[in-house]
Scaffold this active site. Structure first.
Site, PDB file in Angstrom:
ATOM      1  N   ASN A  23       0.800  -1.224   0.000  1.00 48.53           N
ATOM      2  CA  ASN A  23       0.000   0.000   0.000  1.00 48.53           C
ATOM      3  C   ASN A  23       0.836   1.278   0.000  1.00 48.53           C
ATOM      4  O   ASN A  23       0.291   2.372   0.040  1.00 48.53           O
ATOM      5  CB  ASN A  23      -0.993  -0.027   1.168  1.00 48.53           C
ATOM      6  CG  ASN A  23      -2.044  -1.103   0.948  1.00 48.53           C
ATOM      7  OD1 ASN A  23      -2.173  -1.644  -0.151  1.00 48.53           O
ATOM      8  ND2 ASN A  23      -2.802  -1.429   1.987  1.00 48.53           N
ATOM      9  N   ARG A  95      -7.247  -0.868  -7.499  1.00 43.72           N
ATOM     10  CA  ARG A  95      -7.812   0.448  -7.172  1.00 43.72           C
ATOM     11  C   ARG A  95      -6.805   1.584  -7.429  1.00 43.72           C
ATOM     12  O   ARG A  95      -7.137   2.750  -7.310  1.00 43.72           O
ATOM     13  CB  ARG A  95      -8.237   0.496  -5.695  1.00 43.72           C
ATOM     14  CG  ARG A  95      -9.311  -0.499  -5.360  1.00 43.72           C
ATOM     15  CD  ARG A  95      -9.902  -0.277  -4.012  1.00 43.72           C
ATOM     16  NE  ARG A  95     -10.492   1.036  -3.856  1.00 43.72           N
ATOM     17  CZ  ARG A  95     -11.638   1.416  -4.405  1.00 43.72           C
ATOM     18  NH1 ARG A  95     -12.319   0.583  -5.154  1.00 43.72           N
ATOM     19  NH2 ARG A  95     -12.100   2.619  -4.196  1.00 43.72           N
ATOM     20  N   CYS A 119     -10.474  -5.544  -3.664  1.00 38.92           N
ATOM     21  CA  CYS A 119     -11.242  -6.547  -2.925  1.00 38.92           C
ATOM     22  C   CYS A 119     -12.692  -6.111  -2.728  1.00 38.92           C
ATOM     23  O   CYS A 119     -12.972  -4.922  -2.574  1.00 38.92           O
ATOM     24  CB  CYS A 119     -10.600  -6.763  -1.557  1.00 38.92           C
ATOM     25  SG  CYS A 119      -8.981  -7.533  -1.678  1.00 38.92           S
ATOM     26  N   VAL A 331     -14.051   0.550   9.444  1.00 36.91           N
ATOM     27  CA  VAL A 331     -13.481   1.154   8.221  1.00 36.91           C
ATOM     28  C   VAL A 331     -14.269   0.726   6.978  1.00 36.91           C
ATOM     29  O   VAL A 331     -14.628   1.554   6.144  1.00 36.91           O
ATOM     30  CB  VAL A 331     -11.987   0.800   8.083  1.00 36.91           C
ATOM     31  CG1 VAL A 331     -11.404   1.412   6.810  1.00 36.91           C
ATOM     32  CG2 VAL A 331     -11.216   1.279   9.304  1.00 36.91           C
TER      33      VAL A 331
HETATM   34  N1  EPU Z   1     -14.407   5.944   1.005  1.00 37.49           N
HETATM   35  C1  EPU Z   1     -15.495   6.621   0.488  1.00 37.49           C
HETATM   36  N2  EPU Z   1     -15.309   7.397  -0.633  1.00 37.49           N
HETATM   37  C2  EPU Z   1     -14.091   7.500  -1.248  1.00 37.49           C
HETATM   38  C3  EPU Z   1     -12.981   6.813  -0.707  1.00 37.49           C
HETATM   39  C4  EPU Z   1     -13.169   6.039   0.429  1.00 37.49           C
HETATM   40  O1  EPU Z   1     -16.609   6.537   1.015  1.00 37.49           O
HETATM   41  O2  EPU Z   1     -13.986   8.203  -2.268  1.00 37.49           O
HETATM   42  C5  EPU Z   1     -14.613   5.081   2.188  1.00 37.49           C
HETATM   43  C6  EPU Z   1     -14.387   3.608   1.848  1.00 37.49           C
HETATM   44  O3  EPU Z   1     -15.510   3.027   1.254  1.00 37.49           O
HETATM   45  C7  EPU Z   1     -14.035   3.022   3.202  1.00 37.49           C
HETATM   46  C8  EPU Z   1     -13.290   4.171   3.881  1.00 37.49           C
HETATM   47  O4  EPU Z   1     -13.631   5.366   3.159  1.00 37.49           O
HETATM   48  O5  EPU Z   1     -15.197   2.731   3.904  1.00 37.49           O
HETATM   49  C9  EPU Z   1     -11.790   4.044   3.902  1.00 37.49           C
HETATM   50  O6  EPU Z   1     -11.299   3.833   2.612  1.00 37.49           O
HETATM   51  P1  EPU Z   1      -9.840   4.328   2.193  1.00 37.49           P
HETATM   52  O7  EPU Z   1      -9.988   5.303   1.070  1.00 37.49           O
HETATM   53  O8  EPU Z   1      -9.091   4.737   3.397  1.00 37.49           O
HETATM   54  O9  EPU Z   1      -9.217   2.988   1.629  1.00 37.49           O
HETATM   55  P2  EPU Z   1      -8.400   2.761   0.299  1.00 37.49           P
HETATM   56  O10 EPU Z   1      -7.445   3.870   0.070  1.00 37.49           O
HETATM   57  O11 EPU Z   1      -9.315   2.370  -0.820  1.00 37.49           O
HETATM   58  C10 EPU Z   1      -6.380   1.571   1.432  1.00 37.49           C
HETATM   59  C11 EPU Z   1      -5.736   0.218   1.284  1.00 37.49           C
HETATM   60  C12 EPU Z   1      -6.616  -0.833   1.939  1.00 37.49           C
HETATM   61  C13 EPU Z   1      -6.785  -0.480   3.404  1.00 37.49           C
HETATM   62  C14 EPU Z   1      -7.384   0.931   3.532  1.00 37.49           C
HETATM   63  C15 EPU Z   1      -7.494   1.391   4.974  1.00 37.49           C
HETATM   64  C16 EPU Z   1      -4.549   0.440  -0.791  1.00 37.49           C
HETATM   65  C17 EPU Z   1      -4.422   0.044  -2.213  1.00 37.49           C
HETATM   66  N3  EPU Z   1      -5.572  -0.085  -0.122  1.00 37.49           N
HETATM   67  O12 EPU Z   1      -7.600   1.470   0.711  1.00 37.49           O
HETATM   68  O13 EPU Z   1      -5.912  -2.052   1.849  1.00 37.49           O
HETATM   69  O14 EPU Z   1      -7.644  -1.406   4.011  1.00 37.49           O
HETATM   70  O15 EPU Z   1      -6.565   1.872   2.807  1.00 37.49           O
HETATM   71  O16 EPU Z   1      -6.240   1.415   5.568  1.00 37.49           O
HETATM   72  O17 EPU Z   1      -3.750   1.194  -0.255  1.00 37.49           O
HETATM   73  C18 EPU Z   1      -5.622  -4.346   1.533  1.00 37.49           C
HETATM   74  O18 EPU Z   1      -4.411  -4.113   1.512  1.00 37.49           O
HETATM   75  O19 EPU Z   1      -6.110  -5.518   1.545  1.00 37.49           O
HETATM   76  C19 EPU Z   1      -6.550  -3.229   1.540  1.00 37.49           C
HETATM   77  C20 EPU Z   1      -7.857  -3.372   1.312  1.00 37.49           C
END
Ligand code: EPU
Length: 437
Positions: A23, A95, A119, A331
Site C-alpha cells: 500500500n 484500485r 477486494c 473502516v
Molecule cells: N471511502 C469513500 N469514498 C471514497 C474513498 C473512500 O466513502 O472516495 C470510504 C471507503 O468506502 C471506506 C473508507 O472510506 O469505507 C476508507 O477507505 P480508504 O480510502 O481509506 O481505503 P483505500 O485507500 O481504498 C487503502 C488500502 C486498503 C486499506 C485501507 C485502509 C490500498 C491500495 N488499499 O484502501 O488495503 O484497508 O486503505 O487502511 O492502499 C488491503 O491491503 O487488503 C486493503 C484493502
C-alpha cells in the site's frame, strides 16, 4: 484457478522476510510520474498489484526495470497518452489507477481511468477522489467504460476537507497538490505510516509538504519535481498476517524487516491475546508461548488505531481464545464475509448489524453486518474453501493450516496480489501442502 491442498494441525515455524508495503509501493510508483528524471524504488515486492501498476505506467511511456532483488527503476522522460482500449484492458484489476489522475493531468493535461477493482469488502466508492480533483480544477466525464478527466485551466491549489480520513483520497490530494499552483490545505487527512512514507518520497522529489496537528496537511505547490531514490517502508499488514498465523498454528515465526514503531497498536493486542514477541534489530519474532489464549475486544480504525487489514488473520487466532471476543469493523461496512468459511470449519462466529464493544460508528443503525462475536476455543476442521479476497483469503489459509485434516483452498492466486512468494514462504515455515495451477 489455482488450488492448494493443505494438511493442517502443524505449527508454522521458521523465518519469512518482508519487502516494501503493497500500500506504499504502488503509490510510490505513481509518484515517479511527477518527476522529470528517473526514480529508483528499493524493496519492491513481486506481487500482482505491482504488476498491474507497472503495466499501466508502461502504457503511458514509463520505462520500468524491476530486478530480482526488488530494485525498481522508473524512467518517466517520455510520458505520453495511452490508448483507451489498452487502459481498459486493466479495468477491475486494482484500485490504484484512480491515483494516476493528478500526475497525468499535470503531465498531459488529460487522463483516462478504467473502472476500478480491488477486494469486494464494501461499496468502495470514489466520491471523495472525484470531489478532491474537482476542487483542483479537473473536469470529469463518466464514460461507459471508465472516467475521463481534463484540466483546461491547469490544476490550482485548494482548500480540501475530507468527511472521513480516507487513505486513497489523502494520497490523491498529495499526488495532485505537489505540482498544483499555490497552496493546498487538506483537513481530515489520513496519517497512516504508508502516507508518511509517500510524503517523504515527495519531499525527496522537491515538494514542500508539512503535516500539522489534527490531521491537517499543507502543501506549497512547486513548478517541477525530480526523481527519487527510496527504500520502501516494510509491509506491516504482511507482518501482522504472519504474526497471527504463528499464534493460530501454535507456531514461532521470525518476520524479517518488521519494525516496532509502525506496529505498536498491533503488538499491544497481540500481547493481550496471549501471543509473545521479541523485537530484534532486523525483525520481530512472533510466537505462541503455550497456555491459553485470551479473548479481546477490538475496534478497527484509521491510524493510529487497529488496522482493518489486521483483523481477518487475527480472527482465526481468536477462534482459539477461551471466551468471547468482539471485533467491531469501522473502516469497511462489509468485511466479515470471510467468517462463513471459518464457521464451516467449526468456528463459532456471529456477525451483527449493531456497533458492539466500542463506540458507535458511521455503519451503526444501518443494514451492515460489521461487528463479529467470536466464541472459543473451537477445534477447526478441514474444509474445501474458495478464497474471497486478499486478507480474507490469507485468513482462510491460516485456518486450513491450523485445522486437523486436509483442506482444499481454491482461487489462491488472489493471495499473490499482496503476499510475495507466498508458497515459498509457506514451505519455509514447514507447511504441509501441494499446489496445482
Ligand atoms: N471511502 C469513500 N469514498 C471514497 C474513498 C473512500 O466513502 O472516495 C470510504 C471507503 O468506502 C471506506 C473508507 O472510506 O469505507 C476508507 O477507505 P480508504 O480510502 O481509506 O481505503 P483505500 O485507500 O481504498 C487503502 C488500502 C486498503 C486499506 C485501507 C485502509 C490500498 C491500495 N488499499 O484502501 O488495503 O484497508 O486503505 O487502511 O492502499 C488491503 O491491503 O487488503 C486493503 C484493502
Amino acid at each position: 484457478m489455482s488450488q492448494i491442498t493443505v494438511t493442517g494441525g502443524k505449527p508454522l515455524v521458521g523465518r519469512v522476510d518482508l519487502k516494501g508495503a503493497k500500500n506504499l509501493v504502488t503509490k510510490a510508483m505513481v509518484a515517479a510520474l511527477l518527476g522529470n528524471t528517473p526514480s529508483v524504488l528499493k524493496d519492491v515486492p513481486k506481487i500482482s498489484d505491482v504488476e498491474v501498476v507497472s503495466r499501466l505506467l508502461e502504457l503511458h511511456g514509463v520505462i520500468i526495470n524491476h530486478s530480482d532483488e526488488g530494485v525498481m527503476s522508473l524512467d518517466p522522460s517520455n510520458v505520453e497518452s495511452a490508448r483507451m482500449v489498452d487502459i481498459d484492458a486493466h479495468a477491475g484489476s486494482s484500485r490504484i489507477p484512480i491515483l494516476f489522475c493528478g500526475p497525468l493531468l499535470h503531465r498531459l493535461g488529460e487522463a483516462f481511468i478504467p473502472d476500478l477493482g480491488g477486494c469486494h469488502i464494501g461499496d468502495r466508492p470514489i466520491d471523495f477522489h472525484l470531489e478532491v480533483l474537482r476542487n483542483f480544477g479537473a473536469v470529469i466525464e463518466k464514460l461507459p467504460n471508465g472516467t475521463r478527466m481534463s484540466a483546461p485551466d491547469g490544476l490550482k491549489g485548494a482548500k480540501v476537507s475530507l468527511p472521513y480520513p480516507s487513505v486513497g483520497a489523502t494520497e490523491q490530494v498529495l499526488l495532485t497538490s505537489v505540482l498544483a499552483e499555490g497552496i493546498t490545505e487538506l483537513s481530515g487527512a489520513a496519517i497512516e505510516p504508508e502516507i508518511m512514507d509517500l510524503i517523504a518520497i515527495l519531499q525527496k522529489m522537491g515538494a514542500v509538504i508539512s503535516v500539522d496537528t489534527d490531521r491537517v496537511i499543507r502543501v506549497e505547490g512547486v513548478e517541477k519535481l525530480h526523481g527519487y531514490t527510496h527504500r520502501a517502508l516494510f509491509d506491516r499488514n504482511e507482518a501482522a498476517s504472519w504474526a497471527a498465523a504463528a499464534l493460530a498454528t501454535q507456531g514461532d515465526i521470525f518476520v524479517g524487516g518488521a519494525r516496532q514503531p509502525e506496529m505498536m497498536t498491533f503488538l499491544n493486542v497481540f500481547r493481550k491475546v496471549g501471543g509473545a514477541f521479541e523485537i530484534e534489530d532486523d525483525g520481530i519474532r512472533f510466537y505462541h508461548p503455550g497456555g491459553e489464549l485470551n479473548p479481546v475486544v477490538i475496534e478497527t480504525d484509521v491510524h493510529p488505531g487497529f488496522m482493518t487489514d489486521w483483523q481477518q488473520p487475527l480472527v482465526v487466532a481468536l477462534t482459539q481464545a477461551k471466551g468471547l471476543s468482539i471485533v467491531h469493523e469501522t473502516v469497511y461496512e462489509n468485511r466479515f464475509g470471510f467468517t462463513d468459511a471459518l464457521n464451516d470449519m467449526g468456528a463459532q462466529i456471529q456477525i451483527y448489524r449493531e456497533c458492539l464493544g466500542g463506540n458507535p460508528c458511521r455503519f451503526g443503525q444501518r443494514n451492515f453486518y460489521h461487528s463479529a462475536v467470536i466464541s472459543g476455543p473451537t477445534a477447526l476442521k478441514a474444509a474445501d474453501i474458495r478464497v474471497p479476497d486478499l486478507r480474507g483469503g490469507f485468513s482462510h489459509m491460516v485456518a486450513a493450516l491450523a485445522a486437523e485434516g486436509t483442506s482444499h483452498v481454491s482461487n489462491v492466486q488472489l493471495i499473490s496480489r499482496g503476499y510475495e512468494n507466498f508458497l515459498d514462504k509457506l514451505a519455509a515455515l514447514g507447511a504441509d501442502f501441494s499446489y496445482t495451477e
